[in-house]
Scaffold this motif. Structure first.
Motif, short mmCIF file in Angstrom:
data_model
loop_
_atom_site.label_atom_id
_atom_site.label_comp_id
_atom_site.label_asym_id
_atom_site.label_seq_id
_atom_site.Cartn_x
_atom_site.Cartn_y
_atom_site.Cartn_z
N LYS A 60 50.32 19.11 -66.89
CA LYS A 60 50.27 20.44 -66.96
C LYS A 60 51.49 21.23 -66.79
CE LYS A 60 45.23 19.81 -65.68
NZ LYS A 60 45.58 18.64 -66.55
N ILE A 112 55.55 26.97 -71.73
CA ILE A 112 55.17 28.53 -71.80
C ILE A 112 56.16 29.33 -71.02
CG2 ILE A 112 53.28 30.06 -70.97
CD1 ILE A 112 51.37 27.83 -71.48
N ILE A 143 50.93 30.43 -76.09
CA ILE A 143 50.30 29.23 -75.62
C ILE A 143 50.10 28.14 -76.65
CG2 ILE A 143 48.12 28.49 -74.54
CD1 ILE A 143 48.06 30.93 -73.01
N LEU A 171 51.81 24.50 -77.02
CA LEU A 171 50.86 23.22 -76.98
C LEU A 171 51.31 22.59 -78.23
CD1 LEU A 171 47.48 24.88 -75.95
CD2 LEU A 171 48.71 23.45 -74.67
N SER A 227 45.31 25.92 -69.58
CA SER A 227 45.78 26.92 -70.67
C SER A 227 45.05 28.19 -70.63
CB SER A 227 46.39 26.43 -71.85
OG SER A 227 47.09 25.25 -71.65
#
Length: 312
Positions: free
Chosen positions: A204, A211, A227, A231, A283
Motif C-alpha cells: 500500500k 499517488i 488513482i 495503480l 485506494s
C-alpha cells in the motif's frame, strides 16, 4: 512486464468492496459456530505423552500416521536426556490412549513405551492470543501514525482499514479451511497473520507514494484518474513482488509439511488479499474519503500549471 496499462480499476471498485467485506462477515460468523473445533493444542491444551523407543523414526512419518486419526497439528519433539533420547507427542485432550495404540500398531519395530503422560493446559494459548492482539494493535497504531505523518490522515485511515480487512479475511478463510480440511489455529497461524500485516502495508505504501507523486507533480485529471494512473504505473512492480513472494510461499506450502504448511496456507491467502486490498480497499477508501475531489497534496503545483502565461 506491463507497459502502458490502462485498466479502469476504480470502475468496479464498489461491488468488489462489498463482496469481500461480505465474505469477511460470513466466514467469521461461520467460524464462531465452529467453536473450539477451530483451535489446536496451542490454544485449548491437550495430552502430552513421552515415549522411549528402540528405533528413531522421521517426524514426517509420525505426522502422516497421526493425521489419519485427526491429529494433523500434533506437536512432535525429540528430547535428549542424560542417557537416552525420548519422543514427546502433544495431541488433543483425551487422545493419549488412541495415539499409544496407533504407534504400537503402525510402528511395532520402534517399540514405543510410555514414560510419562500429563495434561497440558491452555495457558500458553492465552498468552499467545494476548501477545498477538497487543502486537497487532501496536502495528496498526504504528501504521496509522507513520502514514498520517508521511501522507495525510485519509491515507492512514485507508491503510489501517485495508490491513484490518486482510487480517480478518485470512482468519475467515482459515475458519472455512477448518471445516473443509480440519486445519486448526495454532501458534504458526498467529505468526502468519502478523506477517500478513507487514506484507500488506508494504504494498500500500508503494501505491500511496505514486499517488502522492502524481499529485505533487500537478498531473491533470480527477482524483479518480490519478488513482487509476498510479495503480497502472505500479502494476508491474506489484505483480513481480507479490508473484515472487507467492512462489516462495507456495513452495513451503507444497513441500514444507508439518506446521509450516499452516503458516504457508495462511500467508498465501494474505498475499492475494493484501495485493487486492491495495487497489479495492485502501485506494477506494481514499477516493471516497475525499468524495472524488483532489486532496490538498500538490494543490499549488496544479494551480501554477493551469495559470495563464504572462505576456512580456
Amino acid at each position: 512486464l506491463i507497459k502502458s496499462a490502462k485498466v479502469n480499476f476504480m470502475g468496479i471498485a464498489k461491488p468488489l468492496f462489498i463482496v469481500t467485506w461480505l465474505f469477511v462477515i460470513v466466514s467469521l460468523g461461520f467460524g464462531i459456530t465452529r467453536g473450539e473445533k477451530l483451535f489446536g493444542v496451542d490454544f485449548v491444551g491437550g495430552d502430552s505423552t513421552r515415549f522411549s523407543f528402540a528405533q528413531k523414526l522421521d517426524e514426517k512419518d509420525l505426522r502422516a500416521v497421526l493425521t489419519t486419526i485427526g491429529e494433523k497439528d500434533a506437536q512432535i519433539q525429540y528430547q535428549k536426556g542424560e542417557s537416552s533420547e525420548t519422543l514427546r507427542l502433544t495431541t488433543q485432550s483425551g487422545s493419549a490412549s488412541k495415539v499409544e495404540a496407533l504407534l504400537a500398531e503402525k510402528f511395532p519395530q520402534a517399540k514405543y513405551t510410555v514414560v510419562e503422560r500429563q495434561e497440558v493446559g491452555a495457558t500458553l494459548g492465552k498468552e499467545i492470543q494476548q501477545s498477538a492482539i497487543i502486537a497487532a494493535l501496536m502495528a496498526m497504531f504504528g501504521i496509522l501514525f507513520y502514514v498520517a505523518f508521511r501522507y495525510e490522515f485519509s491515507f492512514a485511515i485507508a491503510a489501517v482499514i485495508a490491513v484490518l480487512h486482510d487480517v480478518l479475511f485470512a482468519i475467515g478463510a482459515y475458519c472455512i479451511a477448518n471445516a473443509v480440511s480440519g486445519r486448526q489455529f495454532n501458534a504458526t497461524v498467529v505468526a502468519a497473520v502478523l506477517t500478513i500485516i507487514g506484507f500488506s502495508i508494504n504494498d500500500k505504501i508503494v501505491i500511496f507514494d505514486r499517488i502522492r507523486e502524481q499529485l505533487k507533480l500537478g498531473v491533470r485529471g480527477s482524483f479518480k484518474d490519478i488513482i487509476n494512473m498510479s495503480l497502472n504505473q505500479t502494476l508491474s512492480r506489484t505483480i513481480i513482488t507479490s508473484g515472487t513472494v507467492f512462489i516462495a510461499t507456495m513452495s513451503l506450502f507444497i513441500w514444507g509439511g508439518g506446521v509450516i504448511n499452516d503458516f504457508a496456507f495462511t500467508f498465501l491467502v494474505g498475499i492475494i488479499v493484501g495485493t487486492y486490498s491495495s487497489i479495492y480497499i485502501a485506494s477506494v477508501i481514499v477516493l471516497w474519503w475525499h468524495k472524488g475531489e483532489r486532496p490538498n497534496i500538490g494543490a499549488s503545483q496544479v494551480a501554477m500549471q493551469n495559470a495563464p502565461t504572462a505576456k512580456v
